[in-house]
Design an enzyme around this catalytic site. Structure first.
Site, PDB file in Angstrom:
ATOM      1  N   CYS A  88      14.069  70.459  28.915  1.00  0.00           N
ATOM      2  CA  CYS A  88      15.051  69.570  28.031  1.00  0.00           C
ATOM      3  C   CYS A  88      16.668  69.674  28.644  1.00  0.00           C
ATOM      4  O   CYS A  88      16.867  70.796  28.570  1.00  0.00           O
ATOM      5  CB  CYS A  88      14.862  69.984  26.639  1.00  0.00           C
ATOM      6  SG  CYS A  88      16.047  69.110  25.501  1.00  0.00           S
ATOM      7  N   HIS A  90      19.077  68.443  27.161  1.00  0.00           N
ATOM      8  CA  HIS A  90      19.862  68.573  26.204  1.00  0.00           C
ATOM      9  C   HIS A  90      20.422  69.977  25.738  1.00  0.00           C
ATOM     10  O   HIS A  90      21.557  70.370  25.372  1.00  0.00           O
ATOM     11  CB  HIS A  90      19.616  67.853  24.800  1.00  0.00           C
ATOM     12  CG  HIS A  90      19.275  66.516  24.994  1.00  0.00           C
ATOM     13  ND1 HIS A  90      18.488  65.860  24.274  1.00  0.00           N
ATOM     14  CD2 HIS A  90      19.925  65.725  25.607  1.00  0.00           C
ATOM     15  CE1 HIS A  90      18.365  64.463  24.763  1.00  0.00           C
ATOM     16  NE2 HIS A  90      19.413  64.374  25.588  1.00  0.00           N
TER      17      HIS A  90
END
Length: 199
Positions: A88, A90
């Site tokens: 991911c 983020h």
């Protein structure tokens, strides 16, 4: 008896730079990077991250174009339950699960192993699942120009399970379709095929 020797091949300069960055992170977290268990951790993490993001070194479109074959077949081709491992972008935590891919040829087919290969090439980057789903679909559409492409990905995200909301049983499903798969009947056939469990 022949001994086992593991040979790792990594960019030395890049490994040193990344390791130094991780050493700073570990120390800022309050740890001692000179203690036995952590002494070589920055280098190990540097190599691990290079492996986890090695997709940047691949050209998925070229992977598909390297194994195109002329064929008259115009029925759905489905490759399902392809393992997906990604990071991911983020929180830089893993997400993982399965991808299901189908296309309807329009004069050309691709070697079956190339579909998992392009998934690997796109997944081994900093990603979001939504973009990953579209990238796989677009790549197959561009390389084969088929009558339609369908991609469904189901993943568990460590950024939801280990931190934040901490919901361990959550699964995220994304889908993307082109051409014939935008028609309800064809899409339903695809969903039925990837849902079936063959003994």
């Amino acid at each position: 008896m022949i001994g086992y020797k593991k040979i790792d091949q990594y960019n030395t300069e890049k490994t040193i730079e990344i390791a130094e960055s991780f050493k700073n992170i570990i120390e800022n977290l309050g740890e001692d990077t000179n203690r036995e268990g952590l002494e070589k951790t920055p280098e190990r993490v540097a190599k691990a991250f290079q492996f986890l993001t090695h997709g940047y070194e691949s050209d998925p479109l070229e992977i598909l174009k390297s194994a195109l074959f002329t064929e008259d077949h115009q029925q759905m081709i489905v490759v399902k339950n392809i393992e997906v491992y990604s990071m991911c972008e983020h929180h830089m935590l893993p997400f993982f699960g399965k991808a299901h891919v189908a296309y309807i040829p329009n004069g050309k087919i691709v070697g079956l192993s190339k579909i998992p290969r392009i998934i690997e090439a796109f997944a081994r980057r900093l990603q979001v699942q939504e973009r990953l789903t579209d990238q796989i679909k677009d790549c197959i559409q561009d390389a084969l120009e088929p009558l339609g492409v369908a991609v469904v990905i189901e993943c568990q995200h460590m950024c939801m399970q280990m931190r934040g909301i901490q919901k361990q049983n959550s699964v995220t499903t994304t889908s993307s379709f082109t051409g014939a798969f935008e028609k309800d009947k064809t899409r339903k056939e695809f969903i039925s095929l990837i849902s079936n469990k063959f003994s």
